[in-house]
Motif scaffolding. Sequence first.
Motif, mmCIF file in Angstrom:
data_model
loop_
_atom_site.group_PDB
_atom_site.id
_atom_site.type_symbol
_atom_site.label_atom_id
_atom_site.label_comp_id
_atom_site.label_asym_id
_atom_site.label_seq_id
_atom_site.Cartn_x
_atom_site.Cartn_y
_atom_site.Cartn_z
ATOM 1 N N VAL A 1 -41.891 -32.694 72.573
ATOM 2 C CA VAL A 1 -41.900 -33.646 71.118
ATOM 3 C C VAL A 1 -42.882 -33.337 70.629
ATOM 4 C CG1 VAL A 1 -40.597 -35.106 69.932
ATOM 5 C CG2 VAL A 1 -39.336 -34.045 70.678
ATOM 6 N N LYS A 2 -44.132 -33.577 71.281
ATOM 7 C CA LYS A 2 -45.968 -34.557 70.914
ATOM 8 C C LYS A 2 -46.111 -33.234 71.281
ATOM 9 C CE LYS A 2 -45.989 -39.148 72.580
ATOM 10 N NZ LYS A 2 -46.893 -40.029 71.695
ATOM 11 N N LEU B 1 -47.316 -43.943 77.110
ATOM 12 C CA LEU B 1 -47.521 -42.613 76.723
ATOM 13 C C LEU B 1 -46.841 -41.753 75.138
ATOM 14 C CD1 LEU B 1 -47.074 -41.349 80.716
ATOM 15 C CD2 LEU B 1 -48.784 -41.349 78.778
ATOM 16 N N THR B 2 -44.904 -42.485 75.727
ATOM 17 C CA THR B 2 -44.041 -41.781 74.525
ATOM 18 C C THR B 2 -44.805 -42.296 73.199
ATOM 19 O OG1 THR B 2 -42.578 -42.225 76.248
ATOM 20 C CG2 THR B 2 -41.662 -42.279 73.706
ATOM 21 N N ALA B 3 -44.619 -43.833 72.680
ATOM 22 C CA ALA B 3 -44.683 -44.247 71.510
ATOM 23 C C ALA B 3 -46.725 -44.725 71.886
ATOM 24 C CB ALA B 3 -43.903 -45.809 71.262
ATOM 25 N N LEU C 1 -35.916 -35.982 80.379
ATOM 26 C CA LEU C 1 -36.547 -36.624 79.020
ATOM 27 C C LEU C 1 -37.941 -36.470 78.749
ATOM 28 C CD1 LEU C 1 -36.118 -38.995 77.162
ATOM 29 C CD2 LEU C 1 -36.288 -40.546 78.989
ATOM 30 N N ASN D 1 -45.333 -31.197 67.938
ATOM 31 C CA ASN D 1 -45.806 -32.146 66.060
ATOM 32 C C ASN D 1 -47.570 -32.199 66.309
ATOM 33 O OD1 ASN D 1 -43.862 -33.904 66.026
ATOM 34 N ND2 ASN D 1 -43.861 -35.382 66.654
ATOM 35 N N PHE E 1 -35.615 -42.452 70.103
ATOM 36 C CA PHE E 1 -34.506 -42.890 71.675
ATOM 37 C C PHE E 1 -35.272 -43.427 72.937
ATOM 38 C CE2 PHE E 1 -32.821 -40.972 76.003
ATOM 39 C CZ PHE E 1 -31.802 -41.947 75.546
ATOM 40 N N ALA E 2 -36.211 -42.699 73.386
ATOM 41 C CA ALA E 2 -37.036 -42.601 74.857
ATOM 42 C C ALA E 2 -37.410 -43.921 74.434
ATOM 43 C CB ALA E 2 -37.772 -41.824 75.136
ATOM 44 N N LEU F 1 -43.293 -48.917 85.265
ATOM 45 C CA LEU F 1 -42.989 -47.914 84.720
ATOM 46 C C LEU F 1 -42.330 -47.743 82.797
ATOM 47 C CD1 LEU F 1 -41.142 -44.863 85.386
ATOM 48 C CD2 LEU F 1 -39.307 -46.063 85.493
ATOM 49 N N LEU G 1 -34.820 -46.842 74.598
ATOM 50 C CA LEU G 1 -35.025 -46.806 76.562
ATOM 51 C C LEU G 1 -35.866 -47.576 77.279
ATOM 52 C CD1 LEU G 1 -32.923 -45.557 78.664
ATOM 53 C CD2 LEU G 1 -34.094 -43.877 78.479
ATOM 54 N N PHE G 2 -37.346 -47.104 77.105
ATOM 55 C CA PHE G 2 -37.915 -48.189 77.249
ATOM 56 C C PHE G 2 -38.044 -49.280 77.876
ATOM 57 C CE2 PHE G 2 -39.867 -43.465 77.505
ATOM 58 C CZ PHE G 2 -39.616 -43.765 79.183
ATOM 59 N N LEU H 1 -35.480 -38.238 69.310
ATOM 60 C CA LEU H 1 -36.390 -37.965 70.528
ATOM 61 C C LEU H 1 -36.811 -38.951 71.556
ATOM 62 C CD1 LEU H 1 -34.986 -36.864 73.380
ATOM 63 C CD2 LEU H 1 -37.131 -35.496 73.515
ATOM 64 N N LEU H 2 -37.911 -39.458 70.912
ATOM 65 C CA LEU H 2 -38.980 -39.850 71.275
ATOM 66 C C LEU H 2 -38.810 -41.606 70.081
ATOM 67 C CD1 LEU H 2 -42.469 -39.339 69.366
ATOM 68 C CD2 LEU H 2 -41.485 -38.627 71.390
ATOM 69 N N MET I 1 -44.927 -45.623 80.783
ATOM 70 C CA MET I 1 -43.625 -44.770 79.527
ATOM 71 C C MET I 1 -43.584 -45.138 78.419
ATOM 72 S SD MET I 1 -43.263 -42.132 81.811
ATOM 73 C CE MET I 1 -42.475 -41.388 80.204
ATOM 74 N N ILE J 1 -40.271 -35.128 75.713
ATOM 75 C CA ILE J 1 -40.919 -36.352 74.832
ATOM 76 C C ILE J 1 -42.475 -35.074 75.033
ATOM 77 C CG2 ILE J 1 -42.730 -38.057 75.255
ATOM 78 C CD1 ILE J 1 -40.221 -39.809 76.634
ATOM 79 N N HIS K 1 -39.166 -38.888 65.231
ATOM 80 C CA HIS K 1 -38.784 -38.016 66.322
ATOM 81 C C HIS K 1 -37.402 -38.546 67.139
ATOM 82 C CE1 HIS K 1 -37.119 -34.608 68.658
ATOM 83 N NE2 HIS K 1 -37.951 -33.695 67.771
#
Lengths: 66, 316
Positions: free
Chosen positions: A41-42, B114-116, A34, A45, B51-52, B107, B55-56, B48-49, B111, A38, B46
Amino acid sequence: MGVIMAINRDHELHRRRAHRNMWLGLVLGGFVVLVFGITMVKLKNGQMMEAFDHTVRPSLVVEQGK
Amino acid sequence: MTDATVIERPRDAEFGDFFALLKPRVMSLVVFTAAVGLFSAPVSVHPLLAFASILFIAVGAGASGALNMWWDADIDRVMRRTRNRPVPSGRISPEDARTVGIWLSVLSVVMLGLTANMVAAGLLAFTIFFYAVVYSMWLKRSTPQNIVIGGAAGAFPPMVGWAAATGGVSVESLLMFGLIFLWTPPHFWALAMFMDDDYSRAGVPMLPVTHGKPATRRHIMFYSLILAPVSLALAFTQIGGPLYLAVSLVLNLLFISGAWRLLKRSDAEAEADRYAAEKKYFRLSLLYMLLHFTALLGEAALRWTGFDWASWPQWV
């Protein structure tokens, strides 16, 4: 119960632990995949991935007029 | 005790027990509302972002669930509903639950940041703090208004989802917050009406125990009434529309008439049919929440397909 329990490799306890470790491994593996996804993708972008690093980075300096 | 009593020794914790520590049923609701918050935002994320991020958020909710189970093990042991949870049943030690809770909290927040973005991460951190510290440690045992304030913790996920997509807070996300926040008290009080012996045995001050059932019926009516304008207001924002309005109108009518029926009942009548109306109202409350958010998702899906409610009034 009541029978002397031999401690051998196939004891129920070991099977249960192996089962637990397998799941934990899968979860950790999934997490790695995962984070990799990520990152991809980043980067695709074109996101700014650099930050302050105790030295001057020309790419981080905002150009004048912007 | 008879001699036939079997002393059950706690078995070794399995992976599923650690999963149960995260309160998967609560987590599934969090996933749903956070997803609606994220997908109804007018920003494309996106897949995947998205989804992640969801999830977080779910992991963060699970972490606060684990912290709650660590802190509330003594209550959970005496309540029928919670007796078999991993900590009270002895499969996981309270210390392990605390460790899992703290590290998963850290965590999930890192995460999500970092993801969003940092706004979403900050909101998630605040949600975990609010549920674990403000609700579990402080209010739950000290005031019958525990549910009202604790409801805020459950109301944050759509805001976090919205923030993950947009990087901010807006009228829409505040109204989604308000919808869950005002819905939580009548939902839990209806449950507490027919589970009150459980709560009184555990010493948790729930409204039906401390102020009696007639007072609880009045409170349920009050919240059903103030919930209606908040849920209807969402129809006139950029995430609402005629579909949402229609669903919301029907559900609010049912919810208010259900509360009215509870208000008009006496305790003797409730005892006589074993709280049939209260149980029905509780089930209706679940449906109320589920369908409101499904309608928001429906509106989002319509917008994706390019469908536009021409000249639909947006007040905010």
